[in-house]
Design a protein around this motif. Structure first.
Motif, short mmCIF file in Angstrom:
data_model
loop_
_atom_site.label_atom_id
_atom_site.label_comp_id
_atom_site.label_asym_id
_atom_site.label_seq_id
_atom_site.Cartn_x
_atom_site.Cartn_y
_atom_site.Cartn_z
N HIS A 85 11.43 -6.49 -10.30
CA HIS A 85 11.69 -7.69 -9.49
C HIS A 85 13.13 -8.19 -9.65
N PRO A 88 15.82 -6.41 -6.40
CA PRO A 88 14.99 -6.40 -5.19
C PRO A 88 15.30 -5.29 -4.20
N ARG A 103 2.53 -4.31 -4.89
CA ARG A 103 2.42 -5.33 -5.94
C ARG A 103 3.28 -5.02 -7.16
N GLU A 106 6.61 -6.94 -8.06
CA GLU A 106 6.62 -8.23 -8.75
C GLU A 106 5.94 -8.17 -10.11
N ASP A 107 5.43 -7.01 -10.49
CA ASP A 107 4.74 -6.85 -11.77
C ASP A 107 5.77 -6.77 -12.89
#
Length: 195
Positions: A85, A88, A103, A106-107
């Motif tokens: 994250h 980006p 997902r 953002e983990d």
């Protein structure tokens, strides 16, 4: 000749070392290692000095976005490594480096090693293996479950600037496995650090 390298996370107090290593040109074409942090629409419109200021602020804010390598007390190497994250553009749906599952972008336990920079006199001496080993150690200490990379398969010269993303060979030697191949010559690779 064996070159000893010691690594430390880049923190606010180490900014002068980062600045010294990157030099007046900001490493590769004035990038200051913001290519995976800012979209091109923004990055392409700001000056080299503004990129430098952006990275200085990012380092000051913490946590460390990577590690610096030192030889004989002088900064000679940089590896950008941290949670996905934090970079980006590495996760953009249009890139071959995008995560396996959305997902994972953002983990906090899914990290990426996304950039290498080595001072010119030390290039081509096989030090990238030690740089990657230090990045793996840093990711493990930071609690990473997976460490991803999207290196390049081939280069015509061992000192090629395209190797700022790393060569597939060094990642294979460190135990990374190819988990996706979305572009010829650019595998997405992953190292499992814990179950």
């Amino acid at each position: 000749m064996d070159i000893a390298l010691q690594f430390a996370p880049v923190t606010r107090d180490r900014w002068p070392d980062f600045e010294t290593l990157f030099g007046p040109k900001g490493a590769f074409c004035g990038c200051w290692c913001v290519a995976l942090r800012l979209p091109y629409a923004i990055r392409g419109k700001i000056t080299t000095e503004e990129r430098k200021d952006f990275m200085r602020a990012r380092i000051a804010a913490g946590p460390p976005p990577g590690i610096l390598g030192y030889s004989e007390g002088k900064p000679v190497a940089w590896v950008q490594v941290g949670p996905r994250h934090d970079v980006p553009q590495f996760n953009s749906p249009r890139t071959c480096s995008r995560p396996l599952e959305e997902r994972e972008a953002e983990d906090a336990s899914v990290w990426a090693v996304s950039c290498f920079f080595l001072s010119s006199p030390l290039r081509g001496k096989g030090l990238s293996h030690r740089m990657l080993a230090a990045a793996i150690d840093h990711a493990r200490m930071g609690g990473a479950r997976y460490l991803d990379a999207c290196p390049i398969d081939h280069t015509k010269q061992p000192k090629s600037v395209t190797l700022y993303i790393g060569s597939t060979a060094i990642f294979e030697a460190a135990g990374f496995e190819t988990v996706a191949r979305r572009k010829d010559g650019r595998p997405l690779m992953r190292l499992h650090l814990r179950q």
